[in-house]
Design a protein around this motif. Sequence first.
Motif, PDB file in Angstrom:
ATOM      1  N   ILE A 134     -21.666  -2.493-121.137  1.00  0.00           N
ATOM      2  CA  ILE A 134     -22.252  -3.579-121.928  1.00  0.00           C
ATOM      3  C   ILE A 134     -23.738  -3.669-121.607  1.00  0.00           C
ATOM      4  N   GLN A 135     -24.544  -3.933-122.640  1.00  0.00           N
ATOM      5  CA  GLN A 135     -25.987  -4.117-122.416  1.00  0.00           C
ATOM      6  C   GLN A 135     -26.207  -5.204-121.379  1.00  0.00           C
ATOM      7  N   ALA A 136     -27.210  -5.025-120.545  1.00  0.00           N
ATOM      8  CA  ALA A 136     -27.479  -5.939-119.428  1.00  0.00           C
ATOM      9  C   ALA A 136     -27.617  -7.389-119.882  1.00  0.00           C
ATOM     10  N   GLU A 137     -28.300  -7.639-120.994  1.00  0.00           N
ATOM     11  CA  GLU A 137     -28.506  -9.024-121.432  1.00  0.00           C
ATOM     12  C   GLU A 137     -27.226  -9.692-121.927  1.00  0.00           C
ATOM     13  N   ASP A 138     -26.181  -8.900-122.254  1.00  0.00           N
ATOM     14  CA  ASP A 138     -24.918  -9.466-122.744  1.00  0.00           C
ATOM     15  C   ASP A 138     -23.872  -9.631-121.647  1.00  0.00           C
ATOM     16  N   ILE A 139     -24.133  -9.120-120.453  1.00  0.00           N
ATOM     17  CA  ILE A 139     -23.147  -9.181-119.370  1.00  0.00           C
ATOM     18  C   ILE A 139     -22.773 -10.613-119.002  1.00  0.00           C
ATOM     19  N   PRO A 140     -23.726 -11.554-118.836  1.00  0.00           N
ATOM     20  CA  PRO A 140     -23.308 -12.936-118.520  1.00  0.00           C
ATOM     21  C   PRO A 140     -22.414 -13.544-119.597  1.00  0.00           C
ATOM     22  N   LEU A 141     -22.699 -13.234-120.862  1.00  0.00           N
ATOM     23  CA  LEU A 141     -21.887 -13.726-121.976  1.00  0.00           C
ATOM     24  C   LEU A 141     -20.457 -13.184-121.870  1.00  0.00           C
ATOM     25  N   ILE A 142     -20.346 -11.899-121.572  1.00  0.00           N
ATOM     26  CA  ILE A 142     -19.021 -11.256-121.431  1.00  0.00           C
ATOM     27  C   ILE A 142     -18.271 -11.839-120.236  1.00  0.00           C
ATOM     28  N   GLU A 143     -18.934 -11.969-119.098  1.00  0.00           N
ATOM     29  CA  GLU A 143     -18.270 -12.506-117.901  1.00  0.00           C
ATOM     30  C   GLU A 143     -17.766 -13.917-118.142  1.00  0.00           C
ATOM     31  N   PRO A 159     -13.303 -17.274-129.317  1.00  0.00           N
ATOM     32  CA  PRO A 159     -14.093 -16.836-130.488  1.00  0.00           C
ATOM     33  C   PRO A 159     -14.664 -15.433-130.287  1.00  0.00           C
ATOM     34  N   MET A 160     -14.889 -14.746-131.405  1.00  0.00           N
ATOM     35  CA  MET A 160     -15.478 -13.405-131.352  1.00  0.00           C
ATOM     36  C   MET A 160     -16.938 -13.484-130.914  1.00  0.00           C
ATOM     37  N   LEU A 161     -17.369 -12.419-130.261  1.00  0.00           N
ATOM     38  CA  LEU A 161     -18.744 -12.324-129.787  1.00  0.00           C
ATOM     39  C   LEU A 161     -19.365 -11.042-130.334  1.00  0.00           C
ATOM     40  N   GLU A 171     -26.999   5.403-126.329  1.00  0.00           N
ATOM     41  CA  GLU A 171     -27.334   4.572-127.487  1.00  0.00           C
ATOM     42  C   GLU A 171     -26.514   3.287-127.450  1.00  0.00           C
ATOM     43  N   ALA A 172     -27.126   2.170-127.845  1.00  0.00           N
ATOM     44  CA  ALA A 172     -26.420   0.891-127.894  1.00  0.00           C
ATOM     45  C   ALA A 172     -25.880   0.670-129.299  1.00  0.00           C
ATOM     46  N   LEU A 173     -24.675   0.178-129.380  1.00  0.00           N
ATOM     47  CA  LEU A 173     -24.028  -0.102-130.657  1.00  0.00           C
ATOM     48  C   LEU A 173     -23.582  -1.562-130.625  1.00  0.00           C
ATOM     49  N   ILE A 174     -24.029  -2.358-131.600  1.00  0.00           N
ATOM     50  CA  ILE A 174     -23.649  -3.772-131.659  1.00  0.00           C
ATOM     51  C   ILE A 174     -22.220  -3.863-132.193  1.00  0.00           C
ATOM     52  N   CYS A 175     -21.363  -4.530-131.460  1.00  0.00           N
ATOM     53  CA  CYS A 175     -19.937  -4.624-131.803  1.00  0.00           C
ATOM     54  C   CYS A 175     -19.471  -6.058-131.746  1.00  0.00           C
ATOM     55  N   GLU A 176     -18.463  -6.357-132.555  1.00  0.00           N
ATOM     56  CA  GLU A 176     -17.790  -7.637-132.449  1.00  0.00           C
ATOM     57  C   GLU A 176     -16.698  -7.486-131.398  1.00  0.00           C
ATOM     58  N   LEU A 177     -16.734  -8.362-130.440  1.00  0.00           N
ATOM     59  CA  LEU A 177     -15.752  -8.306-129.355  1.00  0.00           C
ATOM     60  C   LEU A 177     -14.767  -9.438-129.543  1.00  0.00           C
ATOM     61  N   ASP A 178     -13.505  -9.088-129.568  1.00  0.00           N
ATOM     62  CA  ASP A 178     -12.446 -10.072-129.758  1.00  0.00           C
ATOM     63  C   ASP A 178     -11.572 -10.075-128.521  1.00  0.00           C
TER      64      ASP A 178
END
Length: 178
Positions: A134-143, A159-161, A171-178
């Motif tokens: 996961i991209q570094a800036e999204d790790i706190p959101l995921i945790e 909710p989805m993220l 390469e980074a790919l923006i994904c919806e995480l459920d």
Amino acid sequence: EAFKPVYMARNYSILIITASIFFVSVTAFFVSHNITNPVKSLITATGMISKGKLGYQTNRTSNDEIGELADAFNRMSMDLSNTSKELRDLFDAANDPMVTLKDGNMVNNMNARVSELFGYTQEDLFYKKITSIIQAEDIPLIEDALGKTWQLNPGEKYPMLEVGVIKKDGEALICELD
């Protein structure tokens, strides 16, 4: 001379008692051996299944209740293996990439779509933290989301993220995480 019949009776008694103890001991050994070995075999088979060797079979060594237990165990083991294969086939047939987690955030399973879209193999991800891709800036959101998700009741959904997933090529790919 007067005590000769008494001594003979005593000696015969000792011989009979010793022979009886030996006979009972040998019989007890074989009976316990015929019970404990099949039970140990079932314990070993249970351990093999718990280590992921679904479908592991044990030998039926008798025609009594323990033999019936071995047969029931073998049927259960095959049913478990077949059901696992069916679930695996469904999991791999999904169009979306999916991973399952344990111990909070450790990857313990993934479907074929993860490899197709992101380039990772099972060896790349298994027993690694999901946050490692996961991209570094999204790790706190995921945790935070994972912590709250593990506390949900059955049927509730987090909710989805949208998060950035780093592919194997970087390469980074923006994904919806459920």
